[in-house]
Design a protein around this motif. Structure first.
Motif, PDB file in Angstrom:
ATOM      1  N   ARG A  27      34.211  27.842   4.434  1.00  0.00           N
ATOM      2  CA  ARG A  27      34.456  26.975   3.276  1.00  0.00           C
ATOM      3  C   ARG A  27      35.940  26.962   2.909  1.00  0.00           C
ATOM      4  O   ARG A  27      36.494  25.923   2.552  1.00  0.00           O
ATOM      5  CB  ARG A  27      33.622  27.452   2.083  1.00  0.00           C
ATOM      6  N   SER A  31      38.827  22.651   4.213  1.00  0.00           N
ATOM      7  CA  SER A  31      39.642  21.740   3.411  1.00  0.00           C
ATOM      8  C   SER A  31      41.069  21.645   3.945  1.00  0.00           C
ATOM      9  O   SER A  31      41.797  20.713   3.611  1.00  0.00           O
ATOM     10  CB  SER A  31      39.670  22.200   1.954  1.00  0.00           C
ATOM     11  N   GLU A 199      27.685  20.085   2.791  1.00  0.00           N
ATOM     12  CA  GLU A 199      28.886  19.963   1.962  1.00  0.00           C
ATOM     13  C   GLU A 199      30.142  20.290   2.771  1.00  0.00           C
ATOM     14  O   GLU A 199      31.167  19.621   2.638  1.00  0.00           O
ATOM     15  CB  GLU A 199      28.795  20.883   0.751  1.00  0.00           C
ATOM     16  N   GLN A 202      31.116  17.376   4.860  1.00  0.00           N
ATOM     17  CA  GLN A 202      31.738  16.321   4.067  1.00  0.00           C
ATOM     18  C   GLN A 202      33.190  16.666   3.731  1.00  0.00           C
ATOM     19  O   GLN A 202      34.083  15.821   3.798  1.00  0.00           O
ATOM     20  CB  GLN A 202      30.933  16.093   2.793  1.00  0.00           C
ATOM     21  N   ILE A 203      33.422  17.938   3.383  1.00  0.00           N
ATOM     22  CA  ILE A 203      34.789  18.375   3.077  1.00  0.00           C
ATOM     23  C   ILE A 203      35.681  18.207   4.296  1.00  0.00           C
ATOM     24  O   ILE A 203      36.821  17.737   4.203  1.00  0.00           O
ATOM     25  CB  ILE A 203      34.801  19.841   2.601  1.00  0.00           C
ATOM     26  N   TYR A 204      35.159  18.580   5.465  1.00  0.00           N
ATOM     27  CA  TYR A 204      35.947  18.456   6.692  1.00  0.00           C
ATOM     28  C   TYR A 204      36.284  16.996   6.981  1.00  0.00           C
ATOM     29  O   TYR A 204      37.423  16.664   7.321  1.00  0.00           O
ATOM     30  CB  TYR A 204      35.194  19.066   7.872  1.00  0.00           C
ATOM     31  N   GLU A 206      36.472  14.511   4.893  1.00  0.00           N
ATOM     32  CA  GLU A 206      37.426  14.018   3.902  1.00  0.00           C
ATOM     33  C   GLU A 206      38.837  14.502   4.219  1.00  0.00           C
ATOM     34  O   GLU A 206      39.813  13.750   4.092  1.00  0.00           O
ATOM     35  CB  GLU A 206      36.999  14.486   2.503  1.00  0.00           C
ATOM     36  N   ALA A 207      38.950  15.776   4.632  1.00  0.00           N
ATOM     37  CA  ALA A 207      40.271  16.305   4.991  1.00  0.00           C
ATOM     38  C   ALA A 207      40.826  15.564   6.201  1.00  0.00           C
ATOM     39  O   ALA A 207      42.023  15.249   6.274  1.00  0.00           O
ATOM     40  CB  ALA A 207      40.162  17.802   5.280  1.00  0.00           C
TER      41      ALA A 207
END
Length: 219
Positions: A27, A31, A199, A202-204, A206-207
């Motif tokens: 986690r 990001s 989640e 999704q973070i990956y 977006e980054a």
């Protein structure tokens, strides 16, 4: 000969290691542009984690979760060979995702004779939009002989049981359990843990789309 470990004991230890140790590291990394892949090396005697790592492609495209974990096991956590558990008989290797060709080779060269994984190649492609494990195995290693294209596609991407190691998914371990109610409990637990990675995926993504820079060519 290593003492057999029950499938239920393995499932418990691997999922606890993932939730308590691998997931928090991953986690923190996604990001910044690192992928969602992590790994752990557990003691075969105690089923406690000896080394835990996650992907660090921010630093190097070779530092996949599994490779990072192997490197730390040999150079940071156990630099003294006399103190290091034997990968062949004293360790269990766990990867959150089925290892790519690089990591399969790393696991083999490091001497680990058994490894387990949660997400399959197809999961990496379909759930996390990371298709390169399959692409590389198909394009680089899957040599076509006299077979038809259909026969080639039916051929496994690698030998999960071979002279070097045995590879099994956590769902394979669930299949070993005879009691139907217990099988269902583990199936539900695996689904719950998999869902927690939504989640992270999704973070990956977006980054990746926001232009975060990493050393990896294949994002």
């Amino acid at each position: 000969m290593a003492t057999p470990i029950s499938s239920a004991s393995l499932l418990r230890a691997l999922l606890e290691t993932l939730e308590q140790s691998i997931y928090p590291l991953t986690r923190a990394g996604v990001s910044s542009g690192s992928k969602v892949f992590g790994a752990a090396i557990l003691s075969r005697d105690t089923l406690k984690p000896l080394t835990v790592a996650t992907n660090n492609e921010r630093a190097s495209p070779l530092l996949h979760g599994e490779i990072n974990c192997i490197q730390q096991f040999f150079t940071v956590d156990f630099p003294d060979p006399a103190a290091r558990p034997d990968p062949r008989t004293g360790c269990v290797f766990f990867a959150t995702h089925e290892p790519c060709s690089l990591c399969l080779s790393g696991i083999t060269w490091a001497g680990f004779t058994e490894f387990y994984y949660l997400f399959t190649y197809e999961d990496s492609r379909d759930l996390f939009s990371i298709p390169y494990d399959i692409d590389i195995l198909e394009q680089v290693f899957r040599v076509k002989g006299e077979e038809t294209e259909e026969q080639v596609q039916r051929r496994p991407l690698y030998n999960r049981t071979n002279k070097f190691f045995t590879a099994r998914s956590l769902q394979d371990l669930v299949g070993d359990i005879e009691d139907e109610a217990e099988r269902q409990r583990w199936t539900d637990k695996i689904a719950e843990v998999k869902a927690s990675y939504n989640e992270l995926g999704q973070i990956y993504q977006e980054a990746k789309t926001s232009g975060v820079q990493t050393s990896s060519v294949w994002k």
